[in-house]
Design a protein around this motif. Structure first.
Motif, PDB file in Angstrom:
ATOM      1  N   ASP A   1      -9.462  54.460 -47.126  1.00 16.32           N
ATOM      2  CA  ASP A   1      -8.874  53.165 -47.455  1.00 16.32           C
ATOM      3  C   ASP A   1      -9.713  52.069 -46.805  1.00 16.32           C
ATOM      4  OD1 ASP A   1      -6.849  51.626 -48.716  1.00 16.32           O
ATOM      5  OD2 ASP A   1      -5.973  51.238 -46.741  1.00 16.32           O
ATOM      6  N   GLY A   2     -10.023  51.042 -47.565  1.00 19.94           N
ATOM      7  CA  GLY A   2     -10.887  49.982 -47.076  1.00 19.94           C
ATOM      8  C   GLY A   2     -12.367  50.212 -47.363  1.00 19.94           C
ATOM      9  N   PHE A   3     -12.690  51.188 -48.212  1.00 20.13           N
ATOM     10  CA  PHE A   3     -14.096  51.467 -48.526  1.00 20.13           C
ATOM     11  C   PHE A   3     -14.759  50.240 -49.141  1.00 20.13           C
ATOM     12  CE2 PHE A   3     -11.765  52.531 -52.372  1.00 20.13           C
ATOM     13  CZ  PHE A   3     -12.576  52.044 -53.389  1.00 20.13           C
ATOM     14  N   LEU A   4     -16.053  50.097 -48.878  1.00 23.66           N
ATOM     15  CA  LEU A   4     -16.797  48.927 -49.341  1.00 23.66           C
ATOM     16  C   LEU A   4     -17.428  49.177 -50.704  1.00 23.66           C
ATOM     17  CD1 LEU A   4     -18.544  47.969 -45.982  1.00 23.66           C
ATOM     18  CD2 LEU A   4     -16.578  46.829 -47.046  1.00 23.66           C
ATOM     19  N   ALA A   5     -17.435  48.125 -51.536  1.00 25.57           N
ATOM     20  CA  ALA A   5     -18.024  48.237 -52.868  1.00 25.57           C
ATOM     21  C   ALA A   5     -18.468  46.853 -53.338  1.00 25.57           C
ATOM     22  CB  ALA A   5     -17.031  48.836 -53.855  1.00 25.57           C
ATOM     23  N   PRO A   6     -19.518  46.784 -54.177  1.00 27.12           N
ATOM     24  CA  PRO A   6     -20.007  45.496 -54.674  1.00 27.12           C
ATOM     25  C   PRO A   6     -19.246  45.050 -55.923  1.00 27.12           C
ATOM     26  CG  PRO A   6     -21.439  47.249 -55.442  1.00 27.12           C
ATOM     27  CD  PRO A   6     -20.376  47.909 -54.596  1.00 27.12           C
ATOM     28  N   HIS A   7     -18.944  43.756 -55.976  1.00 22.80           N
ATOM     29  CA  HIS A   7     -18.305  43.152 -57.149  1.00 22.80           C
ATOM     30  C   HIS A   7     -19.167  41.992 -57.626  1.00 22.80           C
ATOM     31  CE1 HIS A   7     -14.279  45.173 -56.819  1.00 22.80           C
ATOM     32  NE2 HIS A   7     -14.713  45.347 -55.579  1.00 22.80           N
ATOM     33  N   ALA A   8     -19.261  41.837 -58.944  1.00 28.24           N
ATOM     34  CA  ALA A   8     -20.081  40.760 -59.506  1.00 28.24           C
ATOM     35  C   ALA A   8     -19.572  40.434 -60.900  1.00 28.24           C
ATOM     36  CB  ALA A   8     -21.555  41.177 -59.556  1.00 28.24           C
ATOM     37  N   ARG A   9     -18.627  39.486 -60.986  1.00 28.40           N
ATOM     38  CA  ARG A   9     -18.078  39.152 -62.302  1.00 28.40           C
ATOM     39  C   ARG A   9     -17.423  37.770 -62.284  1.00 28.40           C
ATOM     40  NH1 ARG A   9     -14.841  43.172 -60.082  1.00 28.40           N
ATOM     41  NH2 ARG A   9     -12.613  42.732 -59.881  1.00 28.40           N
ATOM     42  N   TYR A  10     -17.339  37.193 -63.490  1.00 27.05           N
ATOM     43  CA  TYR A  10     -16.740  35.880 -63.689  1.00 27.05           C
ATOM     44  C   TYR A  10     -15.327  35.969 -64.265  1.00 27.05           C
ATOM     45  CZ  TYR A  10     -21.285  33.606 -62.986  1.00 27.05           C
ATOM     46  OH  TYR A  10     -22.467  33.142 -62.451  1.00 27.05           O
ATOM     47  N   ALA A  11     -14.914  37.165 -64.629  1.00 25.36           N
ATOM     48  CA  ALA A  11     -13.615  37.318 -65.290  1.00 25.36           C
ATOM     49  C   ALA A  11     -12.867  38.498 -64.699  1.00 25.36           C
ATOM     50  CB  ALA A  11     -13.809  37.493 -66.795  1.00 25.36           C
ATOM     51  N   GLU A  12     -11.609  38.592 -65.060  1.00 24.64           N
ATOM     52  CA  GLU A  12     -10.740  39.637 -64.532  1.00 24.64           C
ATOM     53  C   GLU A  12      -9.692  39.975 -65.588  1.00 24.64           C
ATOM     54  OE1 GLU A  12     -10.844  41.846 -62.452  1.00 24.64           O
ATOM     55  OE2 GLU A  12      -9.842  41.349 -60.572  1.00 24.64           O
ATOM     56  N   LEU A  13      -9.126  41.161 -65.505  1.00 23.50           N
ATOM     57  CA  LEU A  13      -8.011  41.522 -66.362  1.00 23.50           C
ATOM     58  C   LEU A  13      -6.692  41.203 -65.670  1.00 23.50           C
ATOM     59  CD1 LEU A  13      -9.006  44.942 -67.982  1.00 23.50           C
ATOM     60  CD2 LEU A  13      -9.366  42.625 -68.835  1.00 23.50           C
ATOM     61  N   ASP A  14      -5.644  41.144 -66.473  1.00 25.17           N
ATOM     62  CA  ASP A  14      -4.335  40.774 -65.961  1.00 25.17           C
ATOM     63  C   ASP A  14      -3.742  41.909 -65.122  1.00 25.17           C
ATOM     64  OD1 ASP A  14      -1.366  40.407 -65.869  1.00 25.17           O
ATOM     65  OD2 ASP A  14      -1.854  38.620 -67.033  1.00 25.17           O
ATOM     66  N   TYR A  15      -3.669  41.683 -63.835  1.00 26.72           N
ATOM     67  CA  TYR A  15      -3.168  42.674 -62.868  1.00 26.72           C
ATOM     68  C   TYR A  15      -1.743  43.100 -63.203  1.00 26.72           C
ATOM     69  CZ  TYR A  15      -1.908  44.409 -58.147  1.00 26.72           C
ATOM     70  OH  TYR A  15      -1.481  45.161 -57.092  1.00 26.72           O
ATOM     71  N   ARG A  16      -0.899  42.143 -63.585  1.00 27.36           N
ATOM     72  CA  ARG A  16       0.510  42.441 -63.848  1.00 27.36           C
ATOM     73  C   ARG A  16       0.670  43.324 -65.077  1.00 27.36           C
ATOM     74  NH1 ARG A  16       2.234  36.330 -64.123  1.00 27.36           N
ATOM     75  NH2 ARG A  16       0.265  36.428 -65.263  1.00 27.36           N
ATOM     76  N   GLN A  17      -0.133  43.048 -66.109  1.00 26.60           N
ATOM     77  CA  GLN A  17      -0.054  43.877 -67.312  1.00 26.60           C
ATOM     78  C   GLN A  17      -0.444  45.324 -67.019  1.00 26.60           C
ATOM     79  OE1 GLN A  17      -2.493  41.384 -70.098  1.00 26.60           O
ATOM     80  NE2 GLN A  17      -0.813  41.806 -71.492  1.00 26.60           N
TER      81      GLN A  17
END
Length: 277
Positions: free
Chosen positions: A154-170
């Motif tokens: 838990d807490g592992f590191l990872a790279p993120h690179a984006r301008y958009a996201e999907l709806d978390y609630r959906q």
């Protein structure tokens, strides 16, 4: 007895196609399990112009009637997450590919924009723009354990690179989907289908040490006067953007090793069923 290689098809939609192929070859061929990779491009992306020589040299045209030859399939990210899906020239071809993968029960790994497009098509999950690019290396928290995340703390590191996201609630409310991990701020790392071999990864875990820096320079060189976000939690010297750190290397190896193991198990199960028949 020599083990037959796992045949993995990859629809390469990334801007830096040569680097992308190198990265995926690296992460998928490190283990003792043999892997045969075929890189493909969507034919409808080039209906109004010739296919670039580089693309023809390093990849093959996507042939939907040949998808059954693959043991697994990856659809990469693409630098088009700010465009509506219906503005993408090859979106119909992408949908037909996804239909084939589902019909043939081929394990699917969708990455970043590929994950957005697939989840929108398969499960009607809506995409929205982020106020600012999510760009850097972040800790990710496991919400629901899975075979794909086995071995990751838990807490592992990872790279993120984006301008958009999907709806978390959906995603959380959808009966066919299981949210696996997010950043501490609730940005997506991954989710999976409950009863299908479908994995949706939003981190560019295939990236090597210098990939985030290259992405920043590519965007900055395209529009020198624009203010682009710099990758966070990435440099040993963040002020001068020097000495990028490969903090996600452990997660990279564990994740792709897990995925290949799942693919191999799926192939063995299919083989046993065929033998019984």
């Amino acid at each position: 007895m020599t083990t037959a290689p796992l045949k993995v098809g990859i629809l390469n939609l990334m801007h830096d196609k040569v680097d992308t192929q190198r990265r995926f070859r690296h992460v998928l061929t490190r283990s003792a399990r043999p892997v045969e990779i075929t890189f493909l491009y969507p034919q409808t992306h080039y209906l109004s112009r010739p296919v670039p020589n580089l693309v023809k040299r390093i990849s093959q045209p996507l042939e939907l009637n040949q998808i059954n030859q693959y043991d697994a399939f990856i659809i990469t990210g693409a630098p088009i997450e700010r465009l509506p899906f219906n503005k993408i020239t090859y979106i119909d071809e992408l949908h037909r590919l996804i239909d084939q993968l589902v019909k043939l029960n081929i394990p699917q790994l969708y990455i970043c924009w590929g994950a957005m497009a697939a989840a929108n098509y398969l499960y009607d999950i809506e995409k929205h723009q982020l106020p600012r690019k999510l760009f850097g290396v972040y800790p990710n928290h496991i919400l629901n354990s899975s075979r794909l995340l086995t071995g990751l703390p838990d807490g592992f590191l990872a790279p993120h690179a984006r301008y958009a996201e999907l709806d978390y609630r959906q995603i959380s409310a959808h009966p066919e989907l299981i949210l696996e991990a997010t950043t501490v701020d609730g940005q997506l790392f991954s989710f999976r289908a409950r009863n299908r071999q479908q994995y949706f990864l939003f981190s560019h875990l295939e990236y090597g040490r210098n990939a985030l820096l290259k992405e920043y320079h590519r965007e900055k060189n395209a529009h020198p006067n624009w203010d682009y976000a710099k990758p966070q939690n990435y440099f040993l010297d963040p002020i001068h953007m020097r000495a990028p750190q490969f903090k996600w290397q452990p997660a990279q190896q564990i994740f792709f090793d897990n995925w290949l193991h799942i693919v191999a198990q799926n192939k063995n199960t299919k083989y046993k069923v065929l033998v019984k028949e």
